[in-house]
Structure formats: structure tokens, C-alpha cells
Motif scaffolding. Structure first.
Motif, mmCIF file in Angstrom:
data_model
loop_
_atom_site.group_PDB
_atom_site.id
_atom_site.type_symbol
_atom_site.label_atom_id
_atom_site.label_comp_id
_atom_site.label_asym_id
_atom_site.label_seq_id
_atom_site.Cartn_x
_atom_site.Cartn_y
_atom_site.Cartn_z
ATOM 1 N N GLN A 148 -11.741 -7.350 -17.634
ATOM 2 C CA GLN A 148 -12.926 -6.511 -17.732
ATOM 3 C C GLN A 148 -12.858 -5.405 -16.686
ATOM 4 O OE1 GLN A 148 -16.538 -8.792 -17.454
ATOM 5 N NE2 GLN A 148 -16.068 -10.043 -19.251
ATOM 6 N N ASN A 149 -13.428 -4.237 -17.008
ATOM 7 C CA ASN A 149 -13.498 -3.173 -16.011
ATOM 8 C C ASN A 149 -14.699 -3.403 -15.102
ATOM 9 O OD1 ASN A 149 -15.828 -2.209 -17.380
ATOM 10 N ND2 ASN A 149 -14.570 -0.909 -18.693
ATOM 11 N N VAL A 150 -14.894 -2.516 -14.134
ATOM 12 C CA VAL A 150 -15.928 -2.743 -13.117
ATOM 13 C C VAL A 150 -17.330 -2.771 -13.725
ATOM 14 C CG1 VAL A 150 -14.648 -1.869 -11.137
ATOM 15 C CG2 VAL A 150 -15.862 -0.266 -12.592
ATOM 16 N N PHE A 151 -17.548 -2.003 -14.781
ATOM 17 C CA PHE A 151 -18.887 -1.923 -15.367
ATOM 18 C C PHE A 151 -19.212 -3.188 -16.173
ATOM 19 C CE2 PHE A 151 -17.316 2.476 -15.006
ATOM 20 C CZ PHE A 151 -18.262 2.963 -14.118
ATOM 21 N N HIS A 153 -12.625 -6.438 -5.106
ATOM 22 C CA HIS A 153 -11.178 -6.229 -4.968
ATOM 23 C C HIS A 153 -10.658 -5.189 -5.955
ATOM 24 C CE1 HIS A 153 -6.855 -7.351 -4.691
ATOM 25 N NE2 HIS A 153 -7.193 -7.555 -3.435
ATOM 26 N N LYS A 154 -11.411 -4.923 -7.013
ATOM 27 C CA LYS A 154 -11.014 -3.851 -7.922
ATOM 28 C C LYS A 154 -11.034 -2.496 -7.218
ATOM 29 C CE LYS A 154 -12.228 -5.879 -12.397
ATOM 30 N NZ LYS A 154 -10.972 -5.550 -13.096
ATOM 31 N N PHE A 155 -11.814 -2.370 -6.147
ATOM 32 C CA PHE A 155 -11.828 -1.147 -5.343
ATOM 33 C C PHE A 155 -10.827 -1.242 -4.193
ATOM 34 C CE2 PHE A 155 -16.027 -1.489 -7.287
ATOM 35 C CZ PHE A 155 -16.190 -0.225 -7.826
ATOM 36 N N ALA A 156 -10.771 -2.403 -3.534
ATOM 37 C CA ALA A 156 -9.899 -2.556 -2.370
ATOM 38 C C ALA A 156 -8.430 -2.647 -2.770
ATOM 39 C CB ALA A 156 -10.299 -3.809 -1.578
#
Length: 365
Positions: free
Chosen positions: A253-256, A281-284
Motif C-alpha cells: 500500500q502507498n502512504v495514503f 519508514h516509507k519516508f525515512a
């Protein structure tokens, strides 16, 4: 301040082009070799399914290559850093830059800017390409590479706790008040967690609250007696939302969509710390590419004739790979509740950012 970091346009473009070419080259070789190995491993299972052929092999490659790119891009940036700095140091180009008045930070700035752009591209690529293809590949792998059925909205093998008790269903269909359960089993447990009673029913419907069992059969564990029961309502604490959620795959799944799944699970009272850590962690994770030039820069400075160039390169590689080990370990501990999700996702990045900057400052001194 921007002009102070990039005093020479020629050197900035030279280092950036050198860095990008090595990143692309290392990533291409890594993905090519690893994809060939995985294809050799999985091609037998793919072609064993009647009707599968060359098209399915290429379909597997199209699903798997984005995963390999996302997974090994930070490693490629680390290796490209070493492959860039090694010849620059060996050919005394770093010494010439320092003699021209450039500081260690100014020499590293073009590579950090390139790595920042790669991090942004990596994040966009992960959310728009990798996440949906990962979800499809996992489903196809679970189906043993058979043709995937169309999504009918039916969920299978659902398991939901109801306080100390447990509600299971072979299939769940419908939404909201129209939710229908098939192959229902309800386990009642005592204070010690032991099952003392079991109710089985072929069907169950939502009773708002609870679930109405149709013609259930009761099994008493203590007496091993099995008796037919009239229709009754069980599991008042289980809502249709809980049954609709099922198991959430954060990698697919994506962040949204993952944020929506976390919100729904919180509303149903389920534990979400693992999913929250994966969301952060999707950002880091993509920002790890930004760390690699900083950690590998130890190979750039120091005299080549001193005989420590190889040691510096090994040290830079060790720092980079240590970051990946620590990152995975801390994230795993966060999944088990050892750390808060925010710390589990960001602590390794911030720690090694300080380590890399400390090494660079010491080098400059």
C-alpha cells in the motif's frame, strides 16, 4: 549560503555526473544479476502451471524488477560513493580541490545534492510503482503463479478476537449491516485462556450488535458433548469494520491507503504500532540514499600515498552497511513494541547522520 557550498559550477557538474553514472552502473549490474538469479529460482514454478509461458515470465520480471530497484538503490549509492571517491583520491584530485580552497563539505555538497534528488525520486517511485506491484506479486506468489481471480470483495479465513473469546469465519462477504459470514466458529475461553465452549454455524448475520448464528451446534469441552442449539447472538464486541479490515500489507500500500488502513484499525481497537512504524519508514527509508555519501566520504580524504586508502574505503563501506543492519533491527524491535513507531523509523537515520557528520568534521580538522 547556497553559493558558499557550490563555489565552482564546473566542479559541481563534474562530481554530480561522475556520481550519477556510477550509481546507474552499479544499480544496473545489481538488478540484472539478482533478477537473473531469482528468475532461475522461480521460472520452474511459473512454467509448471498449465497455460503459463514466456509472457508470464516477463510479467514476473515486470513485477519484481521495481522491488529490486527500490531495495538496492541505497546500496548502489553507497558503492557508487566509494567508486567515485577512490579514483578521485588515488589521482590526487581531492588534494587539488583542497589546495584550491574547497572544504570537505564543499567537495561533498554536489554528491549530497544528487543523493537528495535520488531520495525524492525513490520515494515517488516506491509509492507509485513499487507498492502496487508488490501487492500483486505477493498475491500471485501465494496462488503459486496461477491466474489471479477477480476481486469479488470476499475475504477468507478471517480471525477476530472478541475480548477473551475468538470469532473465526471461512468467508466474509458484504459490507456494513449486510455483512454475511460463512463457516462460523466461536470459541469461548475462561479466565485462564482455555477454550471451554465452541459454537459452530454454517451462517451468521450482523445483529447490531453481535452476530446471529443460524442453527448452531455447541461443543462442550469439559463433557465432550455436542448438542444442537437455537439461533443465538454472539460476539457483541465485533463490528463489520473489524471483519472488513482483514490483514493489512504495508508493503503493498502507498502512504495514503496505508494511513487509511491504520485509521480504520485504530477505530476498531486493533494494535497498529507495527503499521505506524512501516508508515513512517516509507519516508525515512528513501532518505537512506542521502546518508550514503556522508558515510562513504571517509574514503575521499587522507593521502593516497599513506597506504590507508583501502582501509578508509573499507571503513566507509562498513559504516554504510552497519546503518542498514541497525535500521532493520530497530524497525523489527518497533514492530514488537520495543520502541515507539516514530523512533523505530527515524532513530537510525538521525544517529548515522550525526555519525557521518562527526567523521566529516574530524576529517576537516
Amino acid at each position: 549560503m547556497f553559493g558558499d557550498l557550490f563555489p565552482s559550477r564546473t566542479i559541481t557538474l563534474y562530481l554530480a555526473r561522475l556520481f550519477i553514472s556510477r550509481i546507474v552502473g552499479v544499480l544496473f549490474l545489481l538488478v540484472l544479476v539478482l533478477q537473473m538469479l531469482q528468475l532461475l529460482s522461480e521460472s520452474g514454478d511459473i512454467l509448471a502451471v498449465p497455460g503459463n509461458g514466456e509472457a508470464e515470465l516477463w510479467y514476473y520480471v515486470s513485477l519484481n524488477v521495481p522491488q529490486l530497484i527500490a531495495r538496492f538503490l541505497p546500496y548502489s549509492v553507497l558503492l557508487a560513493t566509494l567508486f567515485t571517491f577512490w579514483p578521485l583520491n588515488q589521482n590526487s584530485e581531492v588534494i587539488a580541490m583542497r589546495a584550491a580552497g574547497l572544504s570537505a563539505h564543499q567537495i561533498l555538497a554536489p554528491m549530497l545534492l544528487t543523493a537528495a534528488a535520488i531520495s525524492l525520486i525513490s520515494f515517488t517511485f516506491n509509492e507509485t510503482v513499487v507498492a502496487p506491484r508488490t501487492g500483486v506479486l505477493k498475491q500471485w506468489n501465494k496462488a503459486r503463479y496461477k491466474p489471479l481471480p477477480k476481486d469479488t470483495g470476499v475475504r477468507t479465513n478471517v480471525y477476530v478476537p472478541d475480548g477473551p473469546n475468538i470469532l473465526t469465519a471461512q468467508t466474509v462477504s458484504g459490507q456494513g449491516a449486510a455483512t454475511r459470514l460463512e463457516g462460523v466458529t466461536w470459541y469461548r475461553r475462561d479466565a485462564a485462556g482455555m477454550v471451554v465452549e465452541q459454537l459452530r454455524s454454517p451462517h451468521a448475520s450482523y445483529a447490531a450488535p453481535g452476530w446471529r448464528l443460524d442453527n448452531p451446534v455447541r461443543f462442550d469441552v469439559a463433557t465432550t458433548a455436542q448438542t444442537s442449539q437455537p439461533s443465538q447472538i454472539i460476539a457483541p464486541g465485533v463490528s463489520p469494520v473489524q471483519l472488513a479490515l482483514g490483514r493489512v500489507d504495508p508493503e503493498g500500500q502507498n502512504v495514503f491507503s496505508l494511513a487509511g488502513s491504520i485509521k480504520a484499525m485504530k477505530a476498531s481497537g486493533r494494535r497498529t504500532s507495527e503499521l505506524e512504524a512501516k508508515w513512517w519508514h516509507k519516508f525515512a527509508g528513501p532518505l537512506s540514499a542521502l546518508l550514503m555519501p556522508l558515510l562513504g566520504s571517509v574514503a575521499a580524504f587522507g593521502l593516497a600515498r599513506s597506504g590507508t586508502l583501502l582501509i578508509r574505503a573499507v571503513l566507509g563501506m562498513a559504516l554504510g552497511f552497519t546503518y542498514f543492519v541497525v535500521d532493520n533491527a530497530v524497525l523489527a524491535m518497533g514492530n514488537f513494541g520495543g520502541y515507539p513507531p516514530l523512533i523505530a523509523a527515524w532513530a537510525p537515520f538521525l544517529l548515522f547522520l550525526l555519525v557521518g557528520e562527526t567523521v566529516l568534521v574530524k576529517t576537516e580538522e
